[in-house]
Write a protein that holds these residues in place. Structure first.
Motif, PDB file in Angstrom:
ATOM      1  N   TRP A  76       0.699  -1.033  -0.061  1.00 29.47           N
ATOM      2  CA  TRP A  76       0.053  -0.014   0.003  1.00 29.47           C
ATOM      3  C   TRP A  76       0.972   1.385   0.105  1.00 29.47           C
ATOM      4  CZ3 TRP A  76      -3.027  -2.195   4.907  1.00 29.47           C
ATOM      5  CH2 TRP A  76      -3.717  -3.055   4.391  1.00 29.47           C
ATOM      6  N   CYS A  77       0.453   2.235  -0.723  1.00 35.65           N
ATOM      7  CA  CYS A  77       1.062   3.522  -0.715  1.00 35.65           C
ATOM      8  C   CYS A  77       0.931   4.526   0.526  1.00 35.65           C
ATOM      9  CB  CYS A  77       0.564   4.477  -1.986  1.00 35.65           C
ATOM     10  SG  CYS A  77       1.887   5.710  -2.530  1.00 35.65           S
ATOM     11  N   VAL A  78      -0.320   4.549   0.894  1.00 35.60           N
ATOM     12  CA  VAL A  78      -0.524   5.398   2.142  1.00 35.60           C
ATOM     13  C   VAL A  78      -1.541   4.655   2.887  1.00 35.60           C
ATOM     14  CG1 VAL A  78      -1.532   7.496   3.077  1.00 35.60           C
ATOM     15  CG2 VAL A  78      -0.104   7.593   0.837  1.00 35.60           C
ATOM     16  N   HIS A  79      -1.402   4.350   4.070  1.00 35.45           N
ATOM     17  CA  HIS A  79      -2.111   3.537   5.156  1.00 35.45           C
ATOM     18  C   HIS A  79      -2.500   4.483   6.195  1.00 35.45           C
ATOM     19  CE1 HIS A  79      -3.099   0.251   7.893  1.00 35.45           C
ATOM     20  NE2 HIS A  79      -4.063   0.792   7.474  1.00 35.45           N
ATOM     21  N   ILE A  88      -6.215  15.359   2.393  1.00 39.07           N
ATOM     22  CA  ILE A  88      -5.163  14.910   1.269  1.00 39.07           C
ATOM     23  C   ILE A  88      -5.820  15.937  -0.099  1.00 39.07           C
ATOM     24  CG2 ILE A  88      -4.529  13.031  -0.121  1.00 39.07           C
ATOM     25  CD1 ILE A  88      -5.160  11.278   2.239  1.00 39.07           C
ATOM     26  N   PHE A 101      -4.556   4.867  -1.737  1.00 36.33           N
ATOM     27  CA  PHE A 101      -4.674   5.123  -0.367  1.00 36.33           C
ATOM     28  C   PHE A 101      -5.549   4.277   0.392  1.00 36.33           C
ATOM     29  CE2 PHE A 101      -4.815   9.664  -2.308  1.00 36.33           C
ATOM     30  CZ  PHE A 101      -3.795  10.269  -1.633  1.00 36.33           C
ATOM     31  N   ASN A 102      -5.311   3.568   1.313  1.00 34.07           N
ATOM     32  CA  ASN A 102      -5.981   2.626   2.142  1.00 34.07           C
ATOM     33  C   ASN A 102      -6.265   3.288   3.616  1.00 34.07           C
ATOM     34  OD1 ASN A 102      -6.582   0.413   4.035  1.00 34.07           O
ATOM     35  ND2 ASN A 102      -6.039  -0.832   1.843  1.00 34.07           N
ATOM     36  N   ILE A 103      -7.515   3.778   3.617  1.00 30.61           N
ATOM     37  CA  ILE A 103      -8.023   4.293   4.655  1.00 30.61           C
ATOM     38  C   ILE A 103      -8.932   3.418   5.711  1.00 30.61           C
ATOM     39  CG2 ILE A 103      -9.339   6.346   5.549  1.00 30.61           C
ATOM     40  CD1 ILE A 103      -7.436   7.011   3.811  1.00 30.61           C
ATOM     41  N   ILE A 111     -10.350  13.817   0.538  1.00 29.68           N
ATOM     42  CA  ILE A 111      -9.317  13.589  -0.309  1.00 29.68           C
ATOM     43  C   ILE A 111      -9.934  14.228  -1.808  1.00 29.68           C
ATOM     44  CG2 ILE A 111      -8.199  11.746  -1.682  1.00 29.68           C
ATOM     45  CD1 ILE A 111      -8.908   9.823   0.354  1.00 29.68           C
ATOM     46  N   CYS A 114      -6.549  14.860  -6.652  1.00 30.47           N
ATOM     47  CA  CYS A 114      -5.363  13.793  -6.657  1.00 30.47           C
ATOM     48  C   CYS A 114      -5.305  13.125  -7.858  1.00 30.47           C
ATOM     49  CB  CYS A 114      -5.472  12.796  -5.365  1.00 30.47           C
ATOM     50  SG  CYS A 114      -5.161  13.417  -3.898  1.00 30.47           S
ATOM     51  N   ILE A 123      -8.519   3.791  -4.214  1.00 31.52           N
ATOM     52  CA  ILE A 123      -8.705   4.102  -2.819  1.00 31.52           C
ATOM     53  C   ILE A 123      -9.428   3.038  -2.063  1.00 31.52           C
ATOM     54  CG2 ILE A 123     -10.227   5.840  -1.250  1.00 31.52           C
ATOM     55  CD1 ILE A 123      -9.494   7.990  -3.621  1.00 31.52           C
TER      56      ILE A 123
END
Length: 216
Positions: A76-79, A88, A101-103, A111, A114, A123
């Motif tokens: 994952w890039c962003v968790h 974001i 993105f993993n939220i 967000i 982007c 996402i």
């Protein structure tokens, strides 16, 4: 149940406030297309199969990520896990390995504006505890190219998904569906609006999965 634990990362913050990543530079995880996961020295079993994320924030408040480039994560890039008041914007992600993105079980998130190109979901929205819903999220003015789902809810879905608005986005080349909803662990989806979306070359605009996960 994921086939491997994912918690290692390049940049990590836990239980802090006012975290900011900003600027026109590039944060590069260094993944160049290897098929095998990273082997963690001294680890065995599932732990040895971990592939690090690029950015991971846990239990943080007032998080801002804007106007920067994130590339080449091993997973994952962003968790964002158990975070609140997240903004974001203007982020460009190029991540062939996995999600953008993993939220997870977070609240009050925006967000916007982007550009994502991802090898898995663009996402991904998840909830890992029944007492921690994902709530109050808006996604707008984003362009997402994804090998799998453009925007996904679940299947990790122990807590509810509430008050989610996705609008004015373009979704490209999504083999797992433009909007993918998968509920497997008792969660409820309520008060969600998806509007003004353009989808090009997606297998299905909306993909619904409802079931029950069982231990094997």
């Amino acid at each position: 149940y994921y086939p491997e634990p994912l918690d290692r990362c390049l940049i990590y913050a836990h239980n802090v406030e006012h975290v900011v990543i900003t600027g026109p530079g590039i944060i590069d995880g260094g993944w160049s297309g290897e098929s095998l996961p990273t082997q963690i020295p001294g680890a065995t079993g599932r732990e040895a199969l971990q592939r690090p994320m690029l950015v991971r924030f846990e239990s943080c408040t007032n998080v801002t990520i804007n106007d920067t480039n994130l590339v080449n994560a091993f997973s994952w890039c962003v968790h964002l896990k158990y975070c609140s008041q997240v903004r974001i914007s203007g982020v460009k992600i190029d991540n062939d390995a996995q999600d953008g993105f993993n939220i997870e079980s977070s609240t009050d998130i925006t967000i916007s504006d982007c550009r994502l190109r991802c090898g898995d979901d663009g996402i991904a929205l998840t909830t890992s505890r029944s007492d921690r819903p994902l709530r109050n999220l808006t996604v707008s003015n984003c362009v997402i190219t994804s090998r799998w789902a453009g925007i996904r809810l679940g299947p990790l879905s122990k807590g509810n998904f509430e008050n989610i608005v996705v609008s004015a986005c373009v979704l490209h080349n999504c083999s797992g569906g433009g909007i993918k909803l998968g509920m497997f662990e008792g969660a409820v989806i309520r008060n969600c609006i998806f509007s003004d979306l353009i989808m090009e070359n997606v297998t299905s605009p909306i993909f619904l999965l409802v079931g029950v996960w069982t231990d094997i």
